[in-house]
Design an enzyme around this catalytic site. Structure first.
Site, PDB file in Angstrom:
ATOM      1  N   ASP A  13       1.295  -1.227  -0.108  1.00 36.52           N
ATOM      2  CA  ASP A  13       0.013   0.119   0.014  1.00 36.52           C
ATOM      3  C   ASP A  13       1.313   1.617   0.281  1.00 36.52           C
ATOM      4  O   ASP A  13       0.819   2.399   0.641  1.00 36.52           O
ATOM      5  CB  ASP A  13      -0.986  -0.035   1.316  1.00 36.52           C
ATOM      6  N   LYS A  16       2.289   2.210  -5.003  1.00 38.71           N
ATOM      7  CA  LYS A  16       3.097   1.821  -6.484  1.00 38.71           C
ATOM      8  C   LYS A  16       2.325   2.456  -7.295  1.00 38.71           C
ATOM      9  O   LYS A  16       2.360   2.068  -8.832  1.00 38.71           O
ATOM     10  CB  LYS A  16       2.856   0.179  -5.994  1.00 38.71           C
ATOM     11  N   GLY A  40      -4.126  -4.137  -4.124  1.00 31.98           N
ATOM     12  CA  GLY A  40      -5.391  -2.970  -4.555  1.00 31.98           C
ATOM     13  C   GLY A  40      -5.072  -2.044  -5.296  1.00 31.98           C
ATOM     14  O   GLY A  40      -3.821  -0.747  -3.861  1.00 31.98           O
ATOM     15  N   HIS A  41      -4.983  -1.952  -6.062  1.00 34.77           N
ATOM     16  CA  HIS A  41      -3.359  -0.196  -6.904  1.00 34.77           C
ATOM     17  C   HIS A  41      -4.874   0.737  -6.947  1.00 34.77           C
ATOM     18  O   HIS A  41      -5.556   0.554  -8.017  1.00 34.77           O
ATOM     19  CB  HIS A  41      -2.920  -0.897  -8.378  1.00 34.77           C
ATOM     20  N   GLN A 227       2.356  -5.578  -3.000  1.00 38.28           N
ATOM     21  CA  GLN A 227       2.720  -5.899  -1.919  1.00 38.28           C
ATOM     22  C   GLN A 227       3.448  -4.833  -1.461  1.00 38.28           C
ATOM     23  O   GLN A 227       4.151  -4.520  -2.245  1.00 38.28           O
ATOM     24  CB  GLN A 227       2.560  -7.160  -1.143  1.00 38.28           C
TER      25      GLN A 227
END
Ligand code: IMP
Length: 433
Positions: A13, A16, A40-41, A227
């Site tokens: 988180d 990225k 989750g981007h 991650q």
């Protein structure tokens, strides 16, 4: 030539997704090499939010090819939902923009059911706090050589026989060990066959060769990590880690390219630290300061919605990340979130049994006992989100950044001051543009 890995230097988180989206405007290809829909981007373009879990963060740029390689565990129904969402928003109009490797591991509802059942069976401190996306069970299947691969979806007989074997074992575990309902083969098979039809336009037999050709052809290739370093299966805070290797070296393995093809590793980190799920987190703030960080930074998981644990920036953990990944350049994200804190802490080292440590200790037992040594910096009250020049940063913010850059002995090339693409200050441009 230019193979650049973007890797998370903390507990995930780090931002990225935003960084890759910004870089992708100058890249020809963006490559996912590990993890799955646990990522989750979040991307914000013109105020509009897109959350991607499996599809590489370059997808918003129509001229950038996005590749999901063999190292990824692909939730076939999840990726279809993402594709539909993008198409509904006028994106991904050309199927050639997304390539999914035939050798990627297929992640099924049975993996998610097992993940959830296992977590539910653990109590208290033993819980890992997984995202529930089935990541561990899917990688287990890969390692034990019984996984369905993406290419199997297009071979009727292989698909049925592998699925039968798969459900025989998973249903046994679900029913006997975890007292859960079994999953029926016919319904699932029908769903997978439909998914295979919908996913066929994105099928790529050999993504390794596609990526290698791009690198040989001097294209700009970004490898997008998911991650973060401290969640790495082999070098993270085991067992409170994910089930893949999250380090830059994993880009070579997951995508199938040689280490000599990587010429730069960008470590992404936040101006503070967060962690979701269980495990050691020495600088964690369980008080109103931590709560303020959580609210200012919207620190709630984009995959699970869970509250993220928040704390001061942790330089020992970052030094470790720089070493393990061979980070050449840094990107500092979310500096704007620290506006309004009277004083800001930086953890410069740990104390353990009277000893000073500049990097995390090896064992988890020791890591959970370290005391952070905090140096204090004066904060600032100016809103940073509208700045367009580095020179306009308040002096106290510059002091903070200079201290971190010096301590880490690695250049900070990018500073992010908000979720939008334009809220990015460049110390040194990527690809020398
Ligand atoms: P899993 O990857 O779902 O098995 O979860 C294992 C651990 O990694 C848990 O602590 C999760 O919260 C954490 N984790 C997995 N993916 C992410 C991510 O993308 N960001 C932050 N933490 C993650």
């Amino acid at each position: 030539m230019p193979g650049i890995v973007v890797v998370g230097a903390q507990w995930g988180d780090e931002g990225k997704g935003k960084l890759v989206d910004v870089f992708a405007s100058k890249a020809d290809m963006v490559v996912r090499y590990q993890g799955g829909a646990n990522a989750g981007h979040t991307l914000v373009v013109n105020g509009k939010k897109t959350i991607l879990h499996l599809i590489p963060s370059g997808i918003l740029h129509p001229d950038t090819t996005c590749v999901v390689t063999s190292g990824v565990v692909v939730d076939v129904f999840g990726i279809l939902d993402e594709i539909k969402g993008l198409k509904n928003n006028g994106l991904l109009q050309n199927p050639k923009q997304l390539l999914i490797s035939d050798a990627a591991t297929v992640l099924l509802p049975s993996h998610k059911a097992l993940d959830a059942a296992r977590e539910a069976s653990l109590t208290g401190e033993k819980k890992i706090g997984t995202t529930g996306k089935g990541i561990g069970p899917a990688y287990e299947d890969r390692a034990s050589r019984r996984a369905l691969l993406f290419g199997d979806l297009f071979e009727r007989e292989t698909l049925r026989s592998k699925l039968e074997l798969h459900l025989k074992e998973k249903n046994h575990l679900l029913q006997s060990l975890y007292e859960q309902e079994p999953i029926g083969i016919e319904g699932l098979l029908a769903q997978i066959e439909q998914a295979a039809i919908d996913l066929a336009p994105y099928r790529c037999r050999d993504t390794s060769s596609v990526v290698s050709k791009a690198l040989k052809g001097n294209k700009r290739v970004l490898f997008e990590g998911a991650q973060g370093t401290l969640l790495d299966l082999f070098h993270g805070t085991y067992p409170f880690v994910t089930s893949s290797s999250t380090l830059s070296g994993s880009a070579c393995i997951g995508a199938g390219v040689g280490p000599t093809q990587i010429h730069q590793v960008i470590g992404v980190f936040k101006a503070y630290a967060t962690r979701v799920g269980s495990g050691p987190f020495p600088t964690e703030l369980n008080d109103e300061v931590g709560e303020k960080m959580r609210q200012n930074g919207h620190e709630f998981g984009s995959t699970t919605g869970r509250s993220r644990r928040c704390g001061w920036i942790d330089l020992p953990a970052l030094r470790y990340a720089i070493r393990l990944n061979g980070i050449t350049n840094l990107a500092l994200m979310k500096l704007d979130v620290l506006t309004g804190f009277e004083k800001i802490g930086i953890c410069t080292s740990y104390k353990l049994d009277g000893e000073t440590l500049l990097e995390p200790p090896v064992t988890q037992a020791d890591f959970s006992r370290v005391e952070p040594v905090i140096e204090w910096f004066q904060g600032w009250n100016q809103d940073l989100t509208r700045l367009t020049r580095l020179a306009d940063l308040p002096r106290t913010a510059t002091n903070y950044l200079d201290f971190i850059g010096n301590q880490l002995a690695t250049p900070i090339d990018v500073i992010s001051i908000g979720p939008g693409r334009e809220q990015t200050l460049w110390v040194k441009p990527l690809f020398n543009n």
